[in-house]
Design a protein around this motif. Structure first.
Motif, PDB file in Angstrom:
ATOM      1  N   LEU A 101       0.828  -1.211   0.000  1.00 53.03           N
ATOM      2  CA  LEU A 101       0.000   0.000   0.000  1.00 53.03           C
ATOM      3  C   LEU A 101       0.862   1.262   0.000  1.00 53.03           C
ATOM      4  O   LEU A 101       0.538   2.239  -0.684  1.00 53.03           O
ATOM      5  N   ARG A 102       1.963   1.229   0.729  1.00 51.45           N
ATOM      6  CA  ARG A 102       2.855   2.406   0.738  1.00 51.45           C
ATOM      7  C   ARG A 102       3.444   2.651  -0.647  1.00 51.45           C
ATOM      8  O   ARG A 102       3.640   3.794  -1.056  1.00 51.45           O
ATOM      9  N   SER A 103       3.732   1.575  -1.382  1.00 54.19           N
ATOM     10  CA  SER A 103       4.239   1.715  -2.750  1.00 54.19           C
ATOM     11  C   SER A 103       3.179   2.362  -3.646  1.00 54.19           C
ATOM     12  O   SER A 103       3.469   3.244  -4.449  1.00 54.19           O
ATOM     13  N   VAL A 104       1.929   1.920  -3.490  1.00 52.21           N
ATOM     14  CA  VAL A 104       0.830   2.466  -4.299  1.00 52.21           C
ATOM     15  C   VAL A 104       0.613   3.942  -3.969  1.00 52.21           C
ATOM     16  O   VAL A 104       0.581   4.803  -4.849  1.00 52.21           O
ATOM     17  N   TYR A 105       0.460   4.245  -2.673  1.00 52.80           N
ATOM     18  CA  TYR A 105       0.149   5.621  -2.283  1.00 52.80           C
ATOM     19  C   TYR A 105       1.370   6.525  -2.276  1.00 52.80           C
ATOM     20  O   TYR A 105       1.256   7.731  -2.414  1.00 52.80           O
ATOM     21  N   GLY A 106       2.546   5.940  -2.117  1.00 56.70           N
ATOM     22  CA  GLY A 106       3.764   6.733  -2.045  1.00 56.70           C
ATOM     23  C   GLY A 106       4.354   7.058  -3.404  1.00 56.70           C
ATOM     24  O   GLY A 106       5.345   7.773  -3.506  1.00 56.70           O
ATOM     25  N   GLY A 107       3.766   6.499  -4.459  1.00 54.80           N
ATOM     26  CA  GLY A 107       4.186   6.903  -5.799  1.00 54.80           C
ATOM     27  C   GLY A 107       5.205   6.009  -6.479  1.00 54.80           C
ATOM     28  O   GLY A 107       5.674   6.335  -7.562  1.00 54.80           O
ATOM     29  N   THR A 108       5.586   4.883  -5.889  1.00 56.23           N
ATOM     30  CA  THR A 108       6.568   4.036  -6.576  1.00 56.23           C
ATOM     31  C   THR A 108       5.908   3.028  -7.515  1.00 56.23           C
ATOM     32  O   THR A 108       6.560   2.486  -8.398  1.00 56.23           O
ATOM     33  N   ALA A 109       4.597   2.783  -7.361  1.00 53.87           N
ATOM     34  CA  ALA A 109       3.889   1.887  -8.280  1.00 53.87           C
ATOM     35  C   ALA A 109       3.751   2.594  -9.625  1.00 53.87           C
ATOM     36  O   ALA A 109       3.609   3.814  -9.687  1.00 53.87           O
ATOM     37  N   TYR A 110       3.807   1.825 -10.722  1.00 56.31           N
ATOM     38  CA  TYR A 110       3.674   2.423 -12.044  1.00 56.31           C
ATOM     39  C   TYR A 110       3.054   1.423 -13.012  1.00 56.31           C
ATOM     40  O   TYR A 110       2.977   0.234 -12.732  1.00 56.31           O
ATOM     41  N   VAL A 123       2.699  -2.322 -11.966  1.00 57.05           N
ATOM     42  CA  VAL A 123       3.885  -2.850 -11.295  1.00 57.05           C
ATOM     43  C   VAL A 123       3.994  -2.182  -9.927  1.00 57.05           C
ATOM     44  O   VAL A 123       3.977  -0.953  -9.831  1.00 57.05           O
ATOM     45  N   VAL A 124       4.077  -3.013  -8.888  1.00 57.67           N
ATOM     46  CA  VAL A 124       4.182  -2.496  -7.527  1.00 57.67           C
ATOM     47  C   VAL A 124       5.479  -3.028  -6.910  1.00 57.67           C
ATOM     48  O   VAL A 124       5.532  -4.160  -6.445  1.00 57.67           O
ATOM     49  N   PRO A 125       6.539  -2.206  -6.963  1.00 62.94           N
ATOM     50  CA  PRO A 125       7.805  -2.649  -6.371  1.00 62.94           C
ATOM     51  C   PRO A 125       7.788  -2.457  -4.856  1.00 62.94           C
ATOM     52  O   PRO A 125       7.290  -1.459  -4.358  1.00 62.94           O
ATOM     53  N   LEU A 126       8.317  -3.456  -4.134  1.00 64.10           N
ATOM     54  CA  LEU A 126       8.421  -3.356  -2.683  1.00 64.10           C
ATOM     55  C   LEU A 126       9.888  -3.239  -2.323  1.00 64.10           C
ATOM     56  O   LEU A 126      10.757  -3.580  -3.110  1.00 64.10           O
ATOM     57  N   PRO A 127      10.172  -2.765  -1.104  1.00 67.64           N
ATOM     58  CA  PRO A 127      11.571  -2.708  -0.668  1.00 67.64           C
ATOM     59  C   PRO A 127      12.215  -4.087  -0.792  1.00 67.64           C
ATOM     60  O   PRO A 127      11.531  -5.097  -0.663  1.00 67.64           O
ATOM     61  N   GLY A 128      13.494  -4.112  -1.058  1.00 67.61           N
ATOM     62  CA  GLY A 128      14.141  -5.398  -1.296  1.00 67.61           C
ATOM     63  C   GLY A 128      13.948  -5.716  -2.766  1.00 67.61           C
ATOM     64  O   GLY A 128      13.885  -4.827  -3.596  1.00 67.61           O
ATOM     65  N   ASP A 129      13.809  -6.975  -3.085  1.00 66.96           N
ATOM     66  CA  ASP A 129      13.691  -7.361  -4.489  1.00 66.96           C
ATOM     67  C   ASP A 129      12.315  -7.858  -4.865  1.00 66.96           C
ATOM     68  O   ASP A 129      12.159  -8.527  -5.879  1.00 66.96           O
ATOM     69  N   GLU A 130      11.322  -7.568  -4.053  1.00 70.02           N
ATOM     70  CA  GLU A 130       9.985  -8.080  -4.292  1.00 70.02           C
ATOM     71  C   GLU A 130       9.213  -7.114  -5.190  1.00 70.02           C
ATOM     72  O   GLU A 130       9.184  -5.920  -4.940  1.00 70.02           O
ATOM     73  N   THR A 131       8.617  -7.650  -6.255  1.00 69.84           N
ATOM     74  CA  THR A 131       7.801  -6.828  -7.144  1.00 69.84           C
ATOM     75  C   THR A 131       6.551  -7.602  -7.516  1.00 69.84           C
ATOM     76  O   THR A 131       6.616  -8.791  -7.802  1.00 69.84           O
TER      77      THR A 131
END
Length: 151
Positions: A101-110, A123-131
């Motif tokens: 959710l932080r990726s979506v709302y924080g602007g890193t999702a694209y 695409v929703v990248p998470l910290p580390g290598d998880e996408t």
């Protein structure tokens, strides 16, 4: 920022509430408690209320206000389904829900796409290598998704 272990549906909902508070989002939660109430159970019998281990399974459906439209369905089996503007991500580990959710709302999702063959993915990248990547169904391209398109 690593993943926090969310041992229960309640913990997952509390973590989502923190994200909602951080991004000043409205939040509505519907709880279904008991195996007869939850949408999918593998360990309990057809009309059982308790799981075989004697616990009450708990599922929650969370709707977050704002843009994009997001719902989170937290299942008792340690996973969740997150829908972002009509794009469905199944089998997201419960522990990954807050960072997702932080990726979506924080602007890193694209959104990434191509014309031939035509296809777009959220695409929703998470910290580390998880996408997480899911196809954007044809005809579902909200203003938020359109703004997130990268070449």
């Amino acid at each position: 920022m690593g993943h926090t272990h969310l041992p229960s549906t309640e913990a997952a909902v509390a973590a989502v509430r923190e994200v909602a508070r951080a991004y000043e989002l409205e939040m509505a939660v519907t709880d279904d408690i008991g195996a007869d109430q939850t949408s999918r159970r593998t360990s309990a019998g057809a009309f059982a209320v308790l799981d075989t281990d004697g616990s009450l399974p708990h599922e929650a459906f969370v709707e977050l206000g704002g843009v994009p439209a997001v719902t989170v369905q937290v299942f008792p089996e340690d996973d969740a389904r997150i829908t972002v503007d009509g794009v469905e991500f199944n089998d997201v580990p419960r522990d990954s829900v807050p960072v997702f959710l932080r990726s979506v709302y924080g602007g890193t999702a694209y959104v990434k796409g191509r014309l031939f063959p035509f296809g777009r993915w959220l695409v929703v990248p998470l910290p580390g290598d998880e996408t997480y990547k899911e196809i954007v169904p044809r005809g579902i391209l909200s203003p938020w998704l359109t703004r997130k398109i990268r070449g």
